[in-house]
Design a protein around this motif. Structure first.
Motif, PDB file in Angstrom:
ATOM      1  N   VAL A  28     -20.698  -2.852  46.151  1.00  0.00           N
ATOM      2  CA  VAL A  28     -21.156  -2.920  44.758  1.00  0.00           C
ATOM      3  C   VAL A  28     -21.435  -4.377  44.421  1.00  0.00           C
ATOM      4  O   VAL A  28     -20.654  -5.266  44.779  1.00  0.00           O
ATOM      5  CB  VAL A  28     -20.081  -2.373  43.777  1.00  0.00           C
ATOM      6  N   ILE A  29     -22.559  -4.602  43.759  1.00  0.00           N
ATOM      7  CA  ILE A  29     -22.838  -5.947  43.239  1.00  0.00           C
ATOM      8  C   ILE A  29     -22.789  -5.849  41.713  1.00  0.00           C
ATOM      9  O   ILE A  29     -23.696  -5.267  41.112  1.00  0.00           O
ATOM     10  CB  ILE A  29     -24.217  -6.466  43.702  1.00  0.00           C
ATOM     11  N   PRO A  30     -21.717  -6.370  41.111  1.00  0.00           N
ATOM     12  CA  PRO A  30     -21.619  -6.241  39.655  1.00  0.00           C
ATOM     13  C   PRO A  30     -22.760  -6.989  38.961  1.00  0.00           C
ATOM     14  O   PRO A  30     -23.055  -8.124  39.320  1.00  0.00           O
ATOM     15  CB  PRO A  30     -20.257  -6.879  39.335  1.00  0.00           C
ATOM     16  N   GLN A  31     -23.353  -6.313  37.996  1.00  0.00           N
ATOM     17  CA  GLN A  31     -24.513  -6.892  37.302  1.00  0.00           C
ATOM     18  C   GLN A  31     -24.126  -7.549  35.979  1.00  0.00           C
ATOM     19  O   GLN A  31     -24.944  -8.231  35.376  1.00  0.00           O
ATOM     20  CB  GLN A  31     -25.566  -5.799  37.016  1.00  0.00           C
ATOM     21  N   ASN A  32     -22.924  -7.296  35.528  1.00  0.00           N
ATOM     22  CA  ASN A  32     -22.493  -7.866  34.248  1.00  0.00           C
ATOM     23  C   ASN A  32     -20.977  -7.989  34.222  1.00  0.00           C
ATOM     24  O   ASN A  32     -20.287  -7.519  35.128  1.00  0.00           O
ATOM     25  CB  ASN A  32     -22.992  -6.995  33.075  1.00  0.00           C
ATOM     26  N   GLN A  33     -20.486  -8.639  33.177  1.00  0.00           N
ATOM     27  CA  GLN A  33     -19.050  -8.923  33.075  1.00  0.00           C
ATOM     28  C   GLN A  33     -18.217  -7.652  33.003  1.00  0.00           C
ATOM     29  O   GLN A  33     -17.124  -7.576  33.577  1.00  0.00           O
ATOM     30  CB  GLN A  33     -18.818  -9.797  31.826  1.00  0.00           C
ATOM     31  N   THR A  37     -15.232  -6.888  35.540  1.00  0.00           N
ATOM     32  CA  THR A  37     -13.864  -6.682  35.067  1.00  0.00           C
ATOM     33  C   THR A  37     -13.303  -5.369  35.620  1.00  0.00           C
ATOM     34  O   THR A  37     -12.150  -5.299  36.051  1.00  0.00           O
ATOM     35  CB  THR A  37     -13.837  -6.675  33.520  1.00  0.00           C
ATOM     36  N   GLY A  38     -14.142  -4.344  35.652  1.00  0.00           N
ATOM     37  CA  GLY A  38     -13.711  -3.052  36.192  1.00  0.00           C
ATOM     38  C   GLY A  38     -13.365  -3.151  37.671  1.00  0.00           C
ATOM     39  O   GLY A  38     -12.344  -2.615  38.128  1.00  0.00           O
ATOM     40  N   ILE A  54     -14.351  -7.600  50.842  1.00  0.00           N
ATOM     41  CA  ILE A  54     -14.833  -8.768  50.099  1.00  0.00           C
ATOM     42  C   ILE A  54     -14.446  -8.542  48.645  1.00  0.00           C
ATOM     43  O   ILE A  54     -14.929  -7.610  48.001  1.00  0.00           O
ATOM     44  CB  ILE A  54     -16.356  -8.958  50.238  1.00  0.00           C
ATOM     45  N   ALA A  55     -13.530  -9.373  48.162  1.00  0.00           N
ATOM     46  CA  ALA A  55     -12.986  -9.168  46.820  1.00  0.00           C
ATOM     47  C   ALA A  55     -14.038  -9.466  45.753  1.00  0.00           C
ATOM     48  O   ALA A  55     -14.935 -10.284  45.970  1.00  0.00           O
ATOM     49  CB  ALA A  55     -11.772 -10.070  46.624  1.00  0.00           C
ATOM     50  N   PRO A  56     -13.921  -8.806  44.598  1.00  0.00           N
ATOM     51  CA  PRO A  56     -14.858  -9.104  43.512  1.00  0.00           C
ATOM     52  C   PRO A  56     -14.640 -10.529  43.019  1.00  0.00           C
ATOM     53  O   PRO A  56     -13.499 -10.971  42.891  1.00  0.00           O
ATOM     54  CB  PRO A  56     -14.483  -8.086  42.428  1.00  0.00           C
ATOM     55  N   LEU A  82     -18.601   2.638  34.898  1.00  0.00           N
ATOM     56  CA  LEU A  82     -18.997   1.227  34.739  1.00  0.00           C
ATOM     57  C   LEU A  82     -20.520   1.079  34.775  1.00  0.00           C
ATOM     58  O   LEU A  82     -21.052  -0.001  34.571  1.00  0.00           O
ATOM     59  CB  LEU A  82     -18.404   0.370  35.870  1.00  0.00           C
ATOM     60  N   ASP A  83     -21.182   2.186  35.106  1.00  0.00           N
ATOM     61  CA  ASP A  83     -22.641   2.187  35.257  1.00  0.00           C
ATOM     62  C   ASP A  83     -23.068   1.201  36.358  1.00  0.00           C
ATOM     63  O   ASP A  83     -24.086   0.510  36.249  1.00  0.00           O
ATOM     64  CB  ASP A  83     -23.317   1.847  33.918  1.00  0.00           C
TER      65      ASP A  83
END
Ligand SMILES: [Zn+2]
Length: 417
Positions: A28-33, A37-38, A54-56, A82-83
């Protein structure tokens, strides 16, 4: 529960290796805060039994994690809430472990393009590595095997030192602190083999041994490494029990470099557990004493994976005063790696590339042991490769050539400074 029954349970848990059937590897590549956070909450909550490879770290940075089958739908639900755009890189990681086991059993067969050695062409066991080093010691005069301590379970902590004469500065290379990163151990061992067996025949080795003494510690975490070969391929920490439920400290969070700060968990069940105190772990403590004794000019920690050359510091966004110089040399080393097989290694500090990580060995070397040139490698493969730590053994030789090219470039870069 009686002690007897508990003992039976503990024994039963030791029978056979942990099976990873239908464990899913997520990316997963988080796109927003919100998404970040999730993911961080998942990382910090041991209940999900998620193993982060690979930790967030921050928005737009990759995270990869292994999820047991019983948690897959729950994790998918969380990611959906989290969408977050989710990629499943592998739906049954056990298949890859089985392939690796099969490959290990068939030594030397399909990879005959390279000179074959039954120990260094595969992911050798701790005993095979130790025996190989001792066999070199009986055969060659320009090297010696040094025992610098004992692991928690009583295994020797072993270094090999190469020296062709007195008065030289030392370059120090350690690998295997995170024991599941097999490619880091195997790549170092191939270089050890070359330094041991080709002096007088290989001009590159002759030159490197003319310029410096070299010390390699191929398996800093022998108990953990033994455990990855026999009980749990994905084990990362050492093997000292912390409490009834959880075993092991992340050795690369146990050094005196911002110890106890961010990027290292206070939870003994977490894979990045920092230890009960600074240098609480015999392996970290012994390595530190040995490095202080040796006083090398350069210290390299070899890890996997992501294809990075990391400059100090990992424990803070701050950089040392000579950061420009260290970074310049790292770029030269990355260029040398690229010239070998075309692979791109990115240069930066851990906070720039991954995340802040406190208690790391190479930070400690720079901060506390007065080692000017201190670096950490993350060897092949890249993120998103799919099987991260489970790299087919045909990678050993090319990966070792990449590491060698980098070390050689660094060594020459340090020489006139
Ligand atoms: Zn590592």
């Amino acid at each position: 529960m009686s002690t007897f029954i508990i003992l039976i349970f503990m024994c039963a848990a030791q029978v056979g290796a942990k099976i990873y059937s239908h464990y899913h590897l997520f990316k997963v590549i988080p796109q927003n805060q919100f998404q970040l956070t999730g993911l961080k909450a998942m990382f910090e909550d041991g209940d999900y039994k998620i193993d982060f490879w690979i930790a967030p770290s921050s928005v737009n940075r990759t995270t990869e994690f292994l999820v047991p089958p019983s948690y897959v739908s729950r994790v998918k639900g969380i990611l959906h809430s989290l969408d977050a755009e989710t990629h499943i890189l592998n739906k049954n990681i056990q298949e890859v472990i089985d392939q690796e086991n099969e490959e290990q059993a068939h030594n030397g067969s399909q990879y005959t393009a390279y000179a074959s050695n039954s120990v260094t062409d595969k992911y050798a066991s701790y005993n095979e590595i130790k025996n190989l080093l001792h066999s070199y010691e009986t055969k060659y005069k320009h090297l010696s095997v040094i025992k610098f301590g004992k692991s928690f379970e009583g295994r020797d902590l072993v270094a090999i030192k190469f020296s062709t004469g007195p008065g030289k500065r030392v370059i120090f290379v350690e690998s295997g602190m995170h024991c599941r990163e097999w490619i880091s151990i195997a790549s170092s061992l191939k270089i050890i083999e070359r330094m041991a067996t080709t002096l007088g025949q290989d001009p590159e080795i002759d030159e490197l041994l003319r310029l410096y003494d070299w010390i390699f510690v191929p398996t800093v975490n022998p108990d953990g490494y033994y455990y990855t070969h026999n009980f749990d391929r994905m084990w990362r920490k050492n093997r000292r029990p912390i409490n009834f439920f959880c075993t092991g400290t992340d050795l690369n969070r146990n050094f005196a470099a911002g110890w106890g700060g961010p990027g290292a968990s206070p939870n003994p069940c977490n894979p990045t557990f920092r230890g009960t105190s600074v240098f609480s772990e015999p392996e970290a403590k012994a390595l530190a004493s040995f490095v202080k004794l040796v006083q090398p000019i350069a210290f390299f920690s070899v890890h996997a994976y992501s294809q990075y050359i990391m400059t100090p510091y990992g424990y803070t966004y701050k950089k040392p005063a000579d950061s420009m110089e260290l970074t310049h040399l790292a770029h030269k080393a990355a260029a040398a790696i690229k010239a070998v097989n075309g692979l791109k290694f990115t240069v930066g500090t851990p906070p720039e590339l991954l995340y802040i990580a406190t208690g790391g060995a190479y930070d400690w070397a720079k901060l506390e042991a007065n080692v000017k040139y201190s670096y950490a490698f993350e060897l092949r493969p890249t993120q998103s490769y799919g099987n991260g730590f489970l790299l087919p053994k045909r990678n050993i030789k090319p990966s070792s050539l990449e590491l060698f090219a980098a070390l050689k470039t660094f060594a020459k870069g340090f020489y006139n400074r």
